[in-house]
Design an enzyme around this catalytic site. Structure first.
Site, mmCIF file in Angstrom:
data_model
loop_
_atom_site.group_PDB
_atom_site.id
_atom_site.type_symbol
_atom_site.label_atom_id
_atom_site.label_comp_id
_atom_site.label_asym_id
_atom_site.label_seq_id
_atom_site.Cartn_x
_atom_site.Cartn_y
_atom_site.Cartn_z
ATOM 1 N N PRO A 1 -9.548 48.208 28.646
ATOM 2 C CA PRO A 1 -9.831 47.958 30.065
ATOM 3 C C PRO A 1 -11.313 48.077 30.388
ATOM 4 O O PRO A 1 -12.129 48.441 29.542
ATOM 5 C CB PRO A 1 -9.041 49.067 30.756
ATOM 6 C CG PRO A 1 -9.152 50.220 29.791
ATOM 7 C CD PRO A 1 -9.162 49.614 28.411
ATOM 8 N N LYS B 122 -10.225 42.967 21.997
ATOM 9 C CA LYS B 122 -10.545 42.111 23.140
ATOM 10 C C LYS B 122 -10.918 42.990 24.328
ATOM 11 O O LYS B 122 -10.054 43.475 25.046
ATOM 12 C CB LYS B 122 -9.364 41.217 23.526
ATOM 13 C CG LYS B 122 -9.764 40.158 24.570
ATOM 14 C CD LYS B 122 -8.586 39.615 25.334
ATOM 15 C CE LYS B 122 -8.215 40.469 26.527
ATOM 16 N NZ LYS B 122 -9.273 40.535 27.572
ATOM 17 N N PRO B 123 -12.216 43.188 24.553
ATOM 18 C CA PRO B 123 -12.618 43.851 25.801
ATOM 19 C C PRO B 123 -12.447 42.867 26.963
ATOM 20 O O PRO B 123 -12.378 41.658 26.753
ATOM 21 C CB PRO B 123 -14.103 44.176 25.578
ATOM 22 C CG PRO B 123 -14.405 43.820 24.162
ATOM 23 C CD PRO B 123 -13.376 42.851 23.732
ATOM 24 N N GLY C 278 -4.221 49.662 29.941
ATOM 25 C CA GLY C 278 -4.385 48.814 31.112
ATOM 26 C C GLY C 278 -3.221 48.959 32.063
ATOM 27 O O GLY C 278 -2.472 49.939 32.015
ATOM 28 N N SER C 279 -3.022 47.956 32.899
ATOM 29 C CA SER C 279 -1.996 48.038 33.929
ATOM 30 C C SER C 279 -0.597 47.886 33.338
ATOM 31 O O SER C 279 -0.400 47.236 32.309
ATOM 32 C CB SER C 279 -2.219 46.953 34.984
ATOM 33 O OG SER C 279 -1.861 45.680 34.470
ATOM 34 N N ALA D 35 1.769 46.138 34.624
ATOM 35 C CA ALA D 35 2.180 44.739 34.736
ATOM 36 C C ALA D 35 1.734 43.946 33.519
ATOM 37 O O ALA D 35 2.508 43.171 32.942
ATOM 38 C CB ALA D 35 1.606 44.131 36.013
ATOM 39 N N GLU E 96 -0.679 52.436 26.684
ATOM 40 C CA GLU E 96 -1.021 53.433 27.709
ATOM 41 C C GLU E 96 -1.320 52.675 28.988
ATOM 42 O O GLU E 96 -2.337 51.991 29.093
ATOM 43 C CB GLU E 96 -2.215 54.270 27.250
ATOM 44 C CG GLU E 96 -2.390 55.545 28.063
ATOM 45 C CD GLU E 96 -3.494 55.444 29.085
ATOM 46 O OE1 GLU E 96 -3.166 55.081 30.244
ATOM 47 O OE2 GLU E 96 -4.641 55.722 28.756
ATOM 48 N N CYS F 131 -6.801 56.080 35.307
ATOM 49 C CA CYS F 131 -5.340 56.043 35.330
ATOM 50 C C CYS F 131 -4.722 57.384 35.712
ATOM 51 O O CYS F 131 -3.561 57.438 36.110
ATOM 52 C CB CYS F 131 -4.800 55.583 33.981
ATOM 53 S SG CYS F 131 -5.362 56.576 32.588
ATOM 54 N N GLU G 127 -0.507 52.303 42.428
ATOM 55 C CA GLU G 127 -1.757 52.879 41.959
ATOM 56 C C GLU G 127 -2.904 52.186 42.699
ATOM 57 O O GLU G 127 -3.147 50.996 42.515
ATOM 58 C CB GLU G 127 -1.890 52.651 40.450
ATOM 59 C CG GLU G 127 -3.146 53.215 39.828
ATOM 60 C CD GLU G 127 -3.233 52.886 38.350
ATOM 61 O OE1 GLU G 127 -3.665 53.763 37.579
ATOM 62 O OE2 GLU G 127 -2.887 51.752 37.960
#
Length: 480
Positions: free
Chosen positions: A151, A176-177, A228-229, A231, A248, A282, A381
């Site tokens: 992320p 992959k940033p 990351g999220s 979703a 995570e 997070c 969030e």
């Protein structure tokens, strides 16, 4: 503003423009100016990175663990030497105060050293068999080539949360940033190369969501690491099927204040959990659930504490709250504030973007009282600098409110009662419960991740647990 950086992809041990023709611009959330550019990776770049990773990983897996550990220590030394440069670049592209970026880079180096020590102590065990002619034992083997998606809130630190344990245990990684904060990670590859990391073991391919889908679906990717999220995590998991994964995802962790709490300490913790990285963490303060008997005193204390939060230029040493990173998260804060107003919540301070700043991403530190349980501030969030306060009647009600959420990453409880502390440790549906401290607290040597039956992922980031998640347990059986 420094001269914009013209960065390249990092594939098979070197920097390259890759096979594509498009470039992406990174604009600073702090200044609005161009920080740098980088090439958009395409399928051919991914194929080249995967082929290089497979070749390199086969040799790396055979390398003595003590040599892999020494490599991690050399990487840490090289990162330390570049700390100030990397911190400055991270603040430009991410927006967090420079002191936070310096701490991130320092912790990145610490992670490589920590996992070097973890790797040489990742022992197996001998097992007793019901058959006296058999001897059984276990040990850990690398999985292979990991596809890692990181992320934008902690660009280099969260890269290292996979790279350090992954390399220490013999894996290769293709990372992959995100497109809005890739430059610090790409620049840091100079440190890994200078340390002598074999070509192909780590490739960096920043891209969009479509490229991320390409990465996780690639048949040469053996396992997925994601921060990351929730979703996005759900989409990844639907795509990868039975591939190994370490996920995570989002948190909406509560900070619970019981009637016997140290109110001043709880208020300080709530504020301390809401402004670092502009609340884009997070495990930030997302909901504060307060016993009705201490509500008024708590609100008063939070407002006092909020006065020390200075919003401004992230390169100014007086600043502790910088801009949000991107318009998407700022618009989400706007929606949450509008919903709070419509539902009758009381915005005691902040609640809007500050005018007259270099960009429209500077969000005022916000305290909201009388937050309804069904509001967006409670259910989602927010990922911004906000302290939402919800009131509960008694200990049972506080626990109910704390657990009334689909996410379950990390929570905190303030109490002077050991019995209450243990009750919340046992019954809060989160991966970690922090007692008498901000729920934005963590240690690089503790296992960090979500609870079961929640949409917050699985596996653990931190300490030996990440090494265990990034390896296979191999069992050997010998007949005598």
């Amino acid at each position: 503003m420094p001269t914009p950086l013209s960065q390249q992809l990092f594939i098979n041990g070197g920097f390259t423009d890759g096979a594509g023709s498009d470039f992406y611009e990174v604009l600073s959330p702090a200044t609005g100016e161009l920080v740098g550019t980088f090439p958009q990776p395409v399928q051919a770049d991914l194929d080249a990175a995967v082929a290089a990773a497979h070749a390199a990983q086969r040799e790396w897996a055979r390398t003595n663990v003590w040599e892999r550990a020494e490599m991690c220590r050399r990487i840490a030394d090289e990162i330390d030497e570049r700390r100030d440069e990397l911190a400055c670049l991270q603040t430009l592209e991410q927006g967090k105060p420079l002191a936070e970026s310096v701490a991130d880079i320092t912790e990145t180096a610490e992670l490589f050293r920590l996992h070097a020590e973890d790797a040489v102590r990742l022992n197996g065990e001998t097992l007793l068999s019901r058959d006296n002619t058999k001897r059984m034992f276990t040990y850990h083997r690398p999985v292979g080539t990991w596809g890692v998606i990181t992320p934008w809130n902690f660009p280099l630190l969260m890269f290292s949360e996979f790279a350090a344990p992954g390399l220490a245990t013999g894996n290769a990684l293709i990372v992959k940033p995100p497109q809005n904060t890739p430059l610090t990670v790409l620049k840091a590859m100079e440190a890994l190369a200078a340390a002598g990391l074999p070509d192909g073991l780590v490739s960096i391919l920043p891209g969009d969501g479509a490229f991320g889908d390409m990465l996780v679906r690639h048949p040469g990717i053996h396992a997925i690491g994601f921060i990351g999220s929730s979703a996005t995590g759900a989409k990844i998991q639907a795509a990868v099927g039975l591939k190994r994964s370490l996920m995570e995802c989002s948190g909406n962790g509560p900070l619970v204040v019981l009637a016997d709490a140290d109110i001043d300490a709880a208020a300080k913790a709530a504020v301390d959990g809401a402004y670092p990285c502009a609340g884009q963490v997070c495990c930030a303060t997302e909901r504060v659930v307060v016993h009705q008997d201490v509500h008024d005193a708590f609100v008063e204390a939070v407002l006092r504490e909020s006065q020390r939060v200075t919003l401004g230029d992230p390169f100014d040493e007086k600043t502790v709250l910088g801009p949000l990173n991107n318009e998407g998260v700022a618009a989400k804060m706007d929606r949450h504030m509008a919903d709070a107003r419509e539902r009758g919540a009381r915005i005691l301070t902040g609640g809007r973007r500050r005018e007259g700043m270099p960009t429209d991403l500077y969000y005022e530190f916000t305290v909201v009282d009388a937050v309804p349980e069904d509001s967006l501030l409670s259910k989602e969030e927010s990922f911004g600098p906000v302290v939402p306060i919800i009131t509960g009647r008694d200990e049972d009600d506080l626990l109910r409110i704390a657990n009334d959420d689909a996410l379950g990453l990390q929570g905190a409880v303030f109490t002077r009662s050991m019995a209450s502390a243990f009750r919340f440790i046992e019954e809060m549906e989160v991966g970690q419960v922090i007692v008498n401290e901000s729920n934005n607290w963590w240690d690089i040597n503790m296992p960090f991740g979500g609870a079961g039956a929640r949409s917050t992922g699985w596996g653990r980031i931190g300490g030996k647990w990440t090494l265990m998640d990034m390896t296979d347990t191999r069992t050997g059986v010998i007949s005598l």
